[in-house]
Design an enzyme around this catalytic site. Structure first.
Site, PDB file in Angstrom:
ATOM      1  N   PHE A 205       0.479   0.501  -1.000  1.00 59.61           N
ATOM      2  CA  PHE A 205       0.460  -0.939  -0.718  1.00 59.61           C
ATOM      3  C   PHE A 205       1.675  -1.619  -1.319  1.00 59.61           C
ATOM      4  O   PHE A 205       2.319  -1.078  -2.217  1.00 59.61           O
ATOM      5  CB  PHE A 205      -0.829  -1.556  -1.277  1.00 59.61           C
ATOM      6  CG  PHE A 205      -2.040  -1.071  -0.539  1.00 59.61           C
ATOM      7  CD1 PHE A 205      -2.506  -1.750   0.566  1.00 59.61           C
ATOM      8  CD2 PHE A 205      -2.675   0.095  -0.917  1.00 59.61           C
ATOM      9  CE1 PHE A 205      -3.582  -1.278   1.281  1.00 59.61           C
ATOM     10  CE2 PHE A 205      -3.764   0.579  -0.211  1.00 59.61           C
ATOM     11  CZ  PHE A 205      -4.223  -0.109   0.891  1.00 59.61           C
ATOM     12  N   CYS A 206       1.931  -2.819  -0.807  1.00 56.81           N
ATOM     13  CA  CYS A 206       3.033  -3.663  -1.251  1.00 56.81           C
ATOM     14  C   CYS A 206       3.123  -3.646  -2.763  1.00 56.81           C
ATOM     15  O   CYS A 206       2.099  -3.844  -3.393  1.00 56.81           O
ATOM     16  CB  CYS A 206       2.803  -5.092  -0.790  1.00 56.81           C
ATOM     17  SG  CYS A 206       3.573  -6.359  -1.798  1.00 56.81           S
ATOM     18  N   PRO A 207       4.251  -3.496  -3.380  1.00 54.07           N
ATOM     19  CA  PRO A 207       5.569  -3.357  -2.761  1.00 54.07           C
ATOM     20  C   PRO A 207       6.054  -1.907  -2.704  1.00 54.07           C
ATOM     21  O   PRO A 207       7.232  -1.694  -2.471  1.00 54.07           O
ATOM     22  CB  PRO A 207       6.442  -4.157  -3.714  1.00 54.07           C
ATOM     23  CG  PRO A 207       5.841  -3.872  -5.054  1.00 54.07           C
ATOM     24  CD  PRO A 207       4.360  -3.680  -4.839  1.00 54.07           C
TER      25      PRO A 207
ATOM     26  N   ASP B  25      -0.394  -0.227   5.199  1.00 56.63           N
ATOM     27  CA  ASP B  25      -0.536  -1.558   4.614  1.00 56.63           C
ATOM     28  C   ASP B  25      -0.123  -2.575   5.685  1.00 56.63           C
ATOM     29  O   ASP B  25       1.029  -2.573   6.124  1.00 56.63           O
ATOM     30  CB  ASP B  25       0.387  -1.658   3.390  1.00 56.63           C
ATOM     31  CG  ASP B  25       0.428  -3.063   2.797  1.00 56.63           C
ATOM     32  OD1 ASP B  25      -0.260  -3.964   3.332  1.00 56.63           O
ATOM     33  OD2 ASP B  25       1.155  -3.253   1.805  1.00 56.63           O
TER      34      ASP B  25
END
Ligand code: SF4
Lengths: 345, 83
Positions: free
Chosen positions: B18-20, B45
């Site tokens: 997931f981010c980042p 994501d």
């Protein structure tokens, strides 16, 4: 030309600090630190959406793009940072947030990037007096000194209230065009944003990461206080941020998913833990850590049954499995709110 | 432009991250790529779409296209600028 390393979160304050320096012709390389406790990441992992149905944005990337500045995302999420979280020399804020040590850790990294890039200074969007723990005058000075940035750390929004940096003393940045904002209010920043035509920025969060979250803090300290050695792993942190937690005994804990996203996260961490479901009713997925005795098993089953669609039934069968072991506990869903609240973390 | 016909020099599978993290890894991969080459990033994501667009805009790389197939997103990035 002055070159600066900007610590950018994408929030209004760091965006304004960035614009103030760009407007003076400073060349900026922006950095954004990933600690593994980022609110956006956690919300995305749990399937969260914004009010308009979109996944939450990475605000640092968005702000950099809007200002035409490259943002380097720097991964600080290794064991060194986890050690800071478990053993902060300057203690915690109101919850599990070791803000002073965290800032020192980040700014030390920013200093290394400054040196690597041959830049003149590091800047942040910090505002004097805005946050009770890390933005008081003596703390700002302490963070500057301990990160090895003495005289090289500029806070453009409060610069005129703070001792001048080396670059200001040399006249290479015009101090009179920096600001003297202090305190928790945001009026000055909002007015400045309007003047600069900045209208796309997130609402301020309570902190930059979920270590500041009150419920997370309770769960974190509950775990750490039971450890002989103060140490924490990344997966434990993810679990602390997921679901409702109930302490059933000194070494026995129940975690109950609240949403589909949380159930999926719990499921991925089922190894080595008891995995609880209610096969005859729609309901949460839950995990039990430790070795529950028969009474704790009944209690955990009753709580899981309570949060499922079988809650109105006199008896619900709860399925337990762990590494090939299976058992079923039939219980009445727990109705006693008092017991529930007593156990809840 | 139909990016799915492009032949990427490298494929980066970030499914499950997931981010980042997908962007951190994209930046590393693009840095190692010769100018003009294409990187294909695969991920789950849903925020990759907006992150990749912002990252490409800020680093002056080209986002050639994004395709979605159920939960899986594919993004094609051509190296133009930095990493
Ligand atoms: S809120 Fe979180 S990321 Fe921000 S300084 Fe405190 S501990 Fe660090």
């Amino acid at each position: 030309m002055v070159t600066a390393i900007g610590m950018i979160s994408g929030g209004l304050d760091s965006t304004l600090a960035l614009r103030l320096l760009l407007d003076q012709g400073v060349r900026v390389k922006a950095v954004n630190f990933y600690t593994g406790f980022c609110i956006t990441e956690t919300r995305r992992r749990l399937g969260g959406r914004t009010r308009d149905g979109e996944p939450p944005r990475n605000e640092a990337l968005r702000a950099g793009a809007d200002c035409g500045v490259e943002v380097e995302l720097v991964d600080l999420s290794g064991s060194g940072y986890l050690d800071v979280v478990a053993n902060p020399r300057h203690g915690y804020g109101a919850n599990a947030n070791p803000c002073i040590d965290c800032r020192i850790f980040m700014m030390s990294e920013a200093r290394r990037i400054m040196e690597r890039e041959g830049a003149d200074l590091v800047f942040t969007g910090e505002v004097l007096g805005q946050r009770p723990m890390s933005q008081r005058r003596p703390t700002l000075a302490l963070i500057e000194k301990e990160s090895g940035l003495s005289g090289r750390l500029l806070r453009p929004l409060s610069a005129r209230l703070l001792p001048p940096t080396i670059i200001e003393q040399e006249g290479r940045i015009d101090r009179s065009r920096l600001l003297g904002i202090s305190g928790r209010g945001r009026k000055d920043q909002i007015a400045l944003a309007a003047r600069l035509g900045i209208d796309d920025y997130p609402q301020p969060a309570g902190g930059c990461c979920f270590l500041t979250d009150e419920a997370f803090g309770r769960k974190f300290h509950d775990l750490m206080d039971r450890r002989a050695e103060r140490r924490i792993e990344r997966d434990e942190i993810i679990l602390l941020a997921t679901g409702r937690h109930f302490r059933l005994g000194e070494r026995v804990k129940l975690l109950v998913g609240r949403t589909e996203g949380e159930n999926a996260v719990l499921d991925r961490h089922a190894e080595g833990r008891w995995r609880l479901t209610t096969p005859e009713h729609l309901g949460p997925l839950a995990l039990v850590e430790g070795e529950p005795d028969p009474e704790q098993r009944r209690l955990a089953s009753g709580i899981v049954a309570r949060y499922g669609k079988g809650r109105a039934h006199p008896e619900v069968r709860v399925h337990w499995s762990r590494a090939g072991e299976e058992l079923t506990v039939a219980v009445a869903p727990l109705a006693d709110e008092g017991v529930l609240e007593r156990l809840r973390l | 432009m139909d990016a799915s016909n492009l032949r990427p020099a490298r494929t980066l599978d970030m499914s499950g991250s997931f981010c980042p993290v997908p962007i951190i890894e994209t930046a590393k991969a693009v840095r190692a790529l010769p100018l003009g080459e294409v990187l294909l990033v695969i991920g789950t994501d849903p925020g990759i779409e907006s992150d990749m667009a912002a990252w490409c805009r800020a680093t002056k790389n080209d986002l050639l296209g994004v395709a979605r197939d159920g939960r899986v997103l594919r993004a094609w990035v051509r190296k133009r600028g930095g990493g």
